[in-house]
Scaffold this motif. Structure first.
Motif, short mmCIF file in Angstrom:
data_model
loop_
_atom_site.label_atom_id
_atom_site.label_comp_id
_atom_site.label_asym_id
_atom_site.label_seq_id
_atom_site.Cartn_x
_atom_site.Cartn_y
_atom_site.Cartn_z
N PHE A 1 10.94 -52.71 64.54
CA PHE A 1 11.39 -53.96 63.92
C PHE A 1 12.10 -54.82 64.95
O PHE A 1 13.32 -55.00 64.94
CB PHE A 1 12.27 -53.65 62.71
CG PHE A 1 11.51 -52.99 61.60
CD1 PHE A 1 10.63 -53.71 60.81
CD2 PHE A 1 11.63 -51.62 61.39
CE1 PHE A 1 9.89 -53.07 59.81
CE2 PHE A 1 10.90 -50.99 60.40
CZ PHE A 1 10.03 -51.72 59.60
N LEU A 3 2.84 -61.43 54.39
CA LEU A 3 2.17 -60.62 55.41
C LEU A 3 1.36 -59.49 54.77
O LEU A 3 0.29 -59.13 55.27
CB LEU A 3 3.21 -60.04 56.38
CG LEU A 3 3.86 -61.03 57.35
CD1 LEU A 3 4.94 -60.33 58.17
CD2 LEU A 3 2.82 -61.65 58.27
N ARG A 45 8.31 -63.60 53.19
CA ARG A 45 7.45 -63.44 54.37
C ARG A 45 6.80 -62.06 54.37
O ARG A 45 5.61 -61.92 54.71
CB ARG A 45 8.25 -63.62 55.66
CG ARG A 45 7.39 -63.46 56.92
CD ARG A 45 8.12 -63.92 58.18
NE ARG A 45 7.24 -63.79 59.32
CZ ARG A 45 7.24 -62.76 60.16
NH1 ARG A 45 8.11 -61.76 59.98
NH2 ARG A 45 6.40 -62.70 61.18
N THR A 46 7.55 -61.03 53.97
CA THR A 46 6.98 -59.70 53.87
C THR A 46 5.82 -59.69 52.88
O THR A 46 4.75 -59.14 53.15
CB THR A 46 8.05 -58.68 53.42
OG1 THR A 46 9.08 -58.62 54.39
CG2 THR A 46 7.44 -57.30 53.23
N VAL A 55 8.88 -59.15 64.05
CA VAL A 55 9.38 -58.63 62.77
C VAL A 55 10.85 -58.21 62.88
O VAL A 55 11.31 -57.32 62.17
CB VAL A 55 8.52 -57.45 62.27
CG1 VAL A 55 7.18 -57.94 61.76
CG2 VAL A 55 8.32 -56.41 63.37
N MET A 111 13.44 -57.47 59.72
CA MET A 111 12.65 -57.48 58.49
C MET A 111 13.30 -56.57 57.46
O MET A 111 13.69 -55.44 57.77
CB MET A 111 11.23 -57.01 58.77
CG MET A 111 10.35 -56.89 57.53
SD MET A 111 8.64 -56.43 57.93
CE MET A 111 7.99 -58.04 58.38
N LYS A 116 13.02 -63.87 53.83
CA LYS A 116 12.38 -62.81 54.60
C LYS A 116 11.53 -61.90 53.72
O LYS A 116 10.48 -61.40 54.14
CB LYS A 116 13.42 -62.01 55.37
CG LYS A 116 14.06 -62.79 56.51
CD LYS A 116 15.07 -61.97 57.27
CE LYS A 116 15.67 -62.79 58.42
NZ LYS A 116 16.72 -62.04 59.16
N GLU A 146 1.80 -56.88 63.08
CA GLU A 146 2.41 -58.06 63.68
C GLU A 146 2.63 -57.89 65.18
O GLU A 146 2.43 -58.81 65.96
CB GLU A 146 3.73 -58.38 62.97
CG GLU A 146 3.54 -58.92 61.56
CD GLU A 146 2.68 -60.17 61.53
OE1 GLU A 146 3.14 -61.21 62.03
OE2 GLU A 146 1.54 -60.09 61.03
N ALA A 149 4.52 -54.08 60.12
CA ALA A 149 5.19 -54.35 61.38
C ALA A 149 4.27 -54.08 62.57
O ALA A 149 4.24 -54.85 63.54
CB ALA A 149 6.46 -53.51 61.48
#
Length: 323
Positions: free
Chosen positions: A216, A301, A297-298, A220, A223, A294, A160, A157
């Motif tokens: 968050f 990343l 996506r985590t 993010v 998340m 999601k 990002e 996080a």
């Protein structure tokens, strides 16, 4: 019938040191096949914090019992430490942050995602000293920031937020530090900012520290942070138990959501958080369902930021059926 354990998990070896031993020991725990009066026994590892109120409430409110489960709640020493204990058979299902679970899966540990638990919201904040000039992520360039683990969801996080502010992750010095030590380190000037999660966020606010942004938020927002996992062997051998657990934990989160009064009553019964402090915590956002988009996506990343090497397909890690 149901039980809340009083001892911590006994296997606290580092995550990947347990890889070889853990793979051979998988599924050798008590198992959930034993039945007593039609109820299925299941050992549940949980880290005693605000967010695992879902498990304790499900036990106390009879939500597990309604699913014909006989739970034993066993405290763990945190998400990463809980994974080798799970694989070694100390638990059947355990709570962990998703980055630890995904990292373990990438390294070959046979994990399966059972259910969600909490997503990032205002219960995670980045704090600075009251007199600090820092106001936003862009101000963190050249500064030292404490996180509890360099391979955690908080690190992802942070990266990002830095990217959104036009910074490179290398512009900020992230250092590992236990949550309870962060406030004092901030006051001594050893770090410029800290990531605090409840109840440590409420403690930071009581100490006069200032939140500069919710971790968050922005890039993010919402998340997924943590959920419940099991081993592949347990999931394959006990699909009905896995599904029953997922239904009970989801129902528990729905009952707790936005009920601060109930959380204040519950949290002091299984943590060292006082009722007074519990009144000041920001409510977690509970989510029992697995948001695969999601979560993917985590995982992506994590690969992007070098935490994992190979791309993970999160859909392959979901225990079936999860509903």
């Amino acid at each position: 019938m149901s039980r809340i354990g009083t001892r911590p998990g006994t296997v606290l070896v580092p995550l990947f040191a347990a890889l070889t031993l853990g793979l051979t020991a998988c599924g050798e725990g008590t198992g959930a096949s034993a039945e007593e009066e039609g109820f299925t026994a299941v050992r549940i590892g949980y880290f005693p914090l605000v967010h695992t109120a879902t498990a304790v409430h499900a036990e106390q409110a009879g939500l597990f019992e309604a699913e014909d489960l006989d739970p034993e709640l066993v405290p763990t020493s945190g998400g990463a430490a809980a994974i080798p204990a799970l694989v070694s058979g100390d638990f059947d299902i355990t709570y962990t942050n998703y980055t630890s679970a995904l990292l373990a899966a990438e390294k070959g540990l046979p994990l399966q995602l059972v259910a969600g638990n909490d997503v990032g919201a205002t219960d995670h904040g980045v704090f600075v000293a009251a007199d600090s000039e820092l106001r936003a992520p862009a101000d963190l360039a050249g500064k030292t920031v404490a996180v509890n683990n360099l391979q955690n969801i908080g690190t992802v996080a942070f990266y990002e937020h830095l990217g959104a502010a036009g910074l490179d992750p290398r512009d900020v010095d992230l250092v590992e530090m236990p949550y309870p030590d962060m406030s004092a380190a901030l006051e001594r000037g050893e770090v410029d900012a800290v990531w605090q999660v409840e109840p440590f966020q409420a403690m930071a606010e009581q100490a006069g520290h200032r939140k500069i942004f919710d971790l968050f938020s922005g890039p993010v927002e919402e998340m997924p942070v943590a959920g419940w996992v099991t081993t592949q062997e347990f999931a394959e051998q006990n699909p009905e138990t896995v599904a029953a657990f997922a239904r009970a934990i989801t129902a528990s989160g729905e009952e707790l959501q936005d009920d601060q009064e109930q959380l204040v009553e519950l949290v002091p019964t299984y943590t060292q958080v006082s009722a007074e402090l519990a009144q000041d915590v920001e409510m977690p956002v509970f989510q029992g369902g697995l948001d695969l988009e999601k979560l993917q996506r985590t995982a992506d990343l994590m690969q992007q930021h070098g935490i994992t090497g190979d791309r993970l397909d999160v859909a392959d890690l979901v225990a079936e059926p999860v509903r």
